[in-house]
Design a protein around this motif. Structure first.
Motif, PDB file in Angstrom:
ATOM      1  N   VAL A 207     -69.178 -61.758 -43.425  1.00  0.00           N
ATOM      2  CA  VAL A 207     -69.817 -62.648 -42.448  1.00  0.00           C
ATOM      3  C   VAL A 207     -69.021 -62.669 -41.131  1.00  0.00           C
ATOM      4  N   SER A 208     -68.092 -61.714 -40.989  1.00  0.00           N
ATOM      5  CA  SER A 208     -67.291 -61.558 -39.771  1.00  0.00           C
ATOM      6  C   SER A 208     -66.479 -62.811 -39.427  1.00  0.00           C
ATOM      7  N   ALA A 209     -65.952 -63.467 -40.451  1.00  0.00           N
ATOM      8  CA  ALA A 209     -65.095 -64.634 -40.227  1.00  0.00           C
ATOM      9  C   ALA A 209     -63.778 -64.187 -39.600  1.00  0.00           C
ATOM     10  N   ASN A 210     -63.187 -65.053 -38.806  1.00  0.00           N
ATOM     11  CA  ASN A 210     -61.905 -64.766 -38.170  1.00  0.00           C
ATOM     12  C   ASN A 210     -60.780 -65.160 -39.136  1.00  0.00           C
ATOM     13  N   ILE A 211     -60.296 -64.207 -39.915  1.00  0.00           N
ATOM     14  CA  ILE A 211     -59.253 -64.474 -40.905  1.00  0.00           C
ATOM     15  C   ILE A 211     -57.898 -64.450 -40.203  1.00  0.00           C
ATOM     16  N   LEU A 212     -57.223 -65.584 -40.189  1.00  0.00           N
ATOM     17  CA  LEU A 212     -55.958 -65.715 -39.471  1.00  0.00           C
ATOM     18  C   LEU A 212     -54.771 -65.234 -40.297  1.00  0.00           C
ATOM     19  N   GLY A 213     -54.847 -65.388 -41.606  1.00  0.00           N
ATOM     20  CA  GLY A 213     -53.738 -64.981 -42.462  1.00  0.00           C
ATOM     21  C   GLY A 213     -53.804 -65.643 -43.815  1.00  0.00           C
ATOM     22  N   THR A 214     -52.728 -65.509 -44.556  1.00  0.00           N
ATOM     23  CA  THR A 214     -52.659 -66.031 -45.917  1.00  0.00           C
ATOM     24  C   THR A 214     -51.400 -66.859 -46.097  1.00  0.00           C
ATOM     25  N   ILE A 215     -51.523 -67.970 -46.787  1.00  0.00           N
ATOM     26  CA  ILE A 215     -50.368 -68.747 -47.214  1.00  0.00           C
ATOM     27  C   ILE A 215     -50.207 -68.528 -48.712  1.00  0.00           C
ATOM     28  N   LEU A 216     -49.077 -67.958 -49.088  1.00  0.00           N
ATOM     29  CA  LEU A 216     -48.783 -67.720 -50.496  1.00  0.00           C
ATOM     30  C   LEU A 216     -47.954 -68.881 -51.010  1.00  0.00           C
ATOM     31  N   ASN A 217     -48.548 -69.641 -51.891  1.00  0.00           N
ATOM     32  CA  ASN A 217     -47.945 -70.865 -52.400  1.00  0.00           C
ATOM     33  C   ASN A 217     -47.033 -70.566 -53.594  1.00  0.00           C
ATOM     34  N   LYS A 218     -45.938 -71.336 -53.703  1.00  0.00           N
ATOM     35  CA  LYS A 218     -44.995 -71.227 -54.823  1.00  0.00           C
ATOM     36  C   LYS A 218     -44.380 -69.825 -54.928  1.00  0.00           C
ATOM     37  N   TYR A 219     -43.979 -69.304 -53.792  1.00  0.00           N
ATOM     38  CA  TYR A 219     -43.332 -67.989 -53.762  1.00  0.00           C
ATOM     39  C   TYR A 219     -41.836 -68.165 -53.996  1.00  0.00           C
ATOM     40  N   PRO A 220     -41.264 -67.603 -55.044  1.00  0.00           N
ATOM     41  CA  PRO A 220     -39.843 -67.809 -55.364  1.00  0.00           C
ATOM     42  C   PRO A 220     -38.930 -67.349 -54.234  1.00  0.00           C
ATOM     43  N   VAL A 221     -38.011 -68.208 -53.829  1.00  0.00           N
ATOM     44  CA  VAL A 221     -37.176 -67.921 -52.668  1.00  0.00           C
ATOM     45  C   VAL A 221     -36.285 -66.711 -52.875  1.00  0.00           C
ATOM     46  N   ASN A 222     -35.848 -66.454 -54.096  1.00  0.00           N
ATOM     47  CA  ASN A 222     -34.923 -65.339 -54.308  1.00  0.00           C
ATOM     48  C   ASN A 222     -35.597 -63.979 -54.254  1.00  0.00           C
ATOM     49  N   LYS A 223     -36.949 -63.989 -54.111  1.00  0.00           N
ATOM     50  CA  LYS A 223     -37.673 -62.730 -54.005  1.00  0.00           C
ATOM     51  C   LYS A 223     -38.183 -62.480 -52.592  1.00  0.00           C
ATOM     52  N   SER A 224     -37.950 -63.434 -51.696  1.00  0.00           N
ATOM     53  CA  SER A 224     -38.474 -63.306 -50.340  1.00  0.00           C
ATOM     54  C   SER A 224     -37.465 -62.632 -49.423  1.00  0.00           C
ATOM     55  N   SER A 225     -37.922 -61.638 -48.704  1.00  0.00           N
ATOM     56  CA  SER A 225     -37.045 -60.951 -47.765  1.00  0.00           C
ATOM     57  C   SER A 225     -37.196 -61.504 -46.352  1.00  0.00           C
ATOM     58  N   TYR A 226     -38.089 -62.485 -46.183  1.00  0.00           N
ATOM     59  CA  TYR A 226     -38.330 -63.015 -44.849  1.00  0.00           C
ATOM     60  C   TYR A 226     -37.997 -64.504 -44.754  1.00  0.00           C
ATOM     61  N   TYR A 227     -38.436 -65.288 -45.729  1.00  0.00           N
ATOM     62  CA  TYR A 227     -38.220 -66.720 -45.685  1.00  0.00           C
ATOM     63  C   TYR A 227     -37.497 -67.182 -46.945  1.00  0.00           C
ATOM     64  N   THR A 228     -36.739 -68.261 -46.818  1.00  0.00           N
ATOM     65  CA  THR A 228     -36.018 -68.794 -47.979  1.00  0.00           C
ATOM     66  C   THR A 228     -36.277 -70.289 -48.099  1.00  0.00           C
ATOM     67  N   TYR A 229     -37.539 -70.662 -48.190  1.00  0.00           N
ATOM     68  CA  TYR A 229     -37.905 -72.065 -48.256  1.00  0.00           C
ATOM     69  C   TYR A 229     -38.014 -72.504 -49.707  1.00  0.00           C
ATOM     70  N   GLU A 230     -37.312 -73.562 -50.034  1.00  0.00           N
ATOM     71  CA  GLU A 230     -37.171 -73.984 -51.418  1.00  0.00           C
ATOM     72  C   GLU A 230     -38.504 -74.347 -52.076  1.00  0.00           C
ATOM     73  N   ASN A 231     -39.454 -74.846 -51.284  1.00  0.00           N
ATOM     74  CA  ASN A 231     -40.715 -75.256 -51.899  1.00  0.00           C
ATOM     75  C   ASN A 231     -41.791 -74.180 -51.828  1.00  0.00           C
ATOM     76  N   TYR A 232     -41.380 -72.988 -51.519  1.00  0.00           N
ATOM     77  CA  TYR A 232     -42.186 -71.790 -51.761  1.00  0.00           C
ATOM     78  C   TYR A 232     -43.485 -71.699 -50.966  1.00  0.00           C
ATOM     79  N   TYR A 233     -43.418 -71.835 -49.680  1.00  0.00           N
ATOM     80  CA  TYR A 233     -44.584 -71.569 -48.863  1.00  0.00           C
ATOM     81  C   TYR A 233     -44.309 -70.362 -47.983  1.00  0.00           C
ATOM     82  N   TYR A 234     -45.272 -69.470 -47.907  1.00  0.00           N
ATOM     83  CA  TYR A 234     -45.079 -68.238 -47.141  1.00  0.00           C
ATOM     84  C   TYR A 234     -46.323 -67.973 -46.322  1.00  0.00           C
ATOM     85  N   TYR A 235     -46.116 -67.469 -45.106  1.00  0.00           N
ATOM     86  CA  TYR A 235     -47.258 -67.164 -44.250  1.00  0.00           C
ATOM     87  C   TYR A 235     -47.171 -65.733 -43.764  1.00  0.00           C
TER      88      TYR A 235
END
Length: 238
Positions: A207-235
């Motif tokens: 439907v040609s929606a304007n998709i801005l991005g994804t928020i990945l919830n509960k992402y383990p901090v020790n696996k993230s190479s970009y963010y290290t937020y304890e409550n696991y939100y990633y954009y």
């Protein structure tokens, strides 16, 4: 002697991190998301942003709430709308009544939308709850009255965050995606199935929606190479 929080208060505190834990890494993550959104579209300001997902239980309403709270921190007039008239959640998160709301306005039971908007305590954010569950949510969300309401939101609020229904299996969110400035998808680590998430994205693309991005919830901090937020939100952009 300090009173102990009851279980309900603790749950709300854990979910509304941008309100109850303003200096936490999770709140800082939402600030980063806010900044990304503010600079994402220099030619067309993002005034109405829809938050959705492909399946239940991924924290969609929690993400929408914290995003709205984070925008309010800058002093911007921020409105949060619960358009999930099949399974409304936002009034529960903010401990507000849901006797009347969006469905009341779209059904013509209430003429003035301002009378239905409630201020979320200590946050600077305003909430339009979903209201009583109607028999025809899809028709209501696809109505001219809903379209006019979104136009009104663009004029009267610095930012409006819409907590939308899930993309699967109903069409409510797809209909809304045509009326907003952009869509954010929410997924949850180790729960969201790739094929289900992909199907949701494909529906938005159809439907040609304007998709801005994804928020990945509960992402383990020790696996993230970009963010290290304890409550696991990633954009990340799509």
């Amino acid at each position: 002697m300090t009173k102990k929080k009851n279980k309900s208060q603790e749950i709300k505190s854990d979910k509304l991190v941008a309100l109850h834990h303003k200096k936490s890494p999770a709140t800082e993550a939402f600030r980063t998301i806010r900044t990304n959104l503010q600079f994402m579209s220099p030619d067309k300001e993002l005034k109405v942003i829809m938050v959705t997902g492909s399946e239940a239980g991924i924290g969609k309403s929690t993400v929408a709430s914290n995003l709205a709270l984070t925008f309010s921190m800058t002093g911007q007039k921020t409105l949060l709308i619960d358009t999930d008239m099949r399974k409304p959640m936002l009034h529960k998160l903010f401990d507000l009544p849901n006797f009347q709301g969006l469905s009341s306005y779209l059904a013509g039971d209430q003429d003035e939308i301002e009378d239905l908007i409630q201020e979320c305590k200590h946050s600077g954010t305003f909430l339009l709850p979903a209201g009583p569950i109607p028999p025809n949510p899809s028709e209501m969300l696809n109505s001219k009255k809903m379209e006019d309401l979104i136009k009104k939101c663009k004029k009267e609020n610095a930012i409006t965050i819409i907590d939308a229904p899930l993309l699967l299996p109903v069409t409510d969110a797809l209909l809304l995606s045509q009326k907003v400035d952009g869509v954010i998808m929410v997924a949850e680590t180790n729960q969201t199935k790739k094929e289900v998430f992909t199907k949701g994205i494909e529906r938005l693309q159809q439907v040609s929606a304007n998709i801005l991005g994804t928020i990945l919830n509960k992402y383990p901090v020790n696996k993230s190479s970009y963010y290290t937020y304890e409550n696991y939100y990633y954009y990340g952009e799509e």
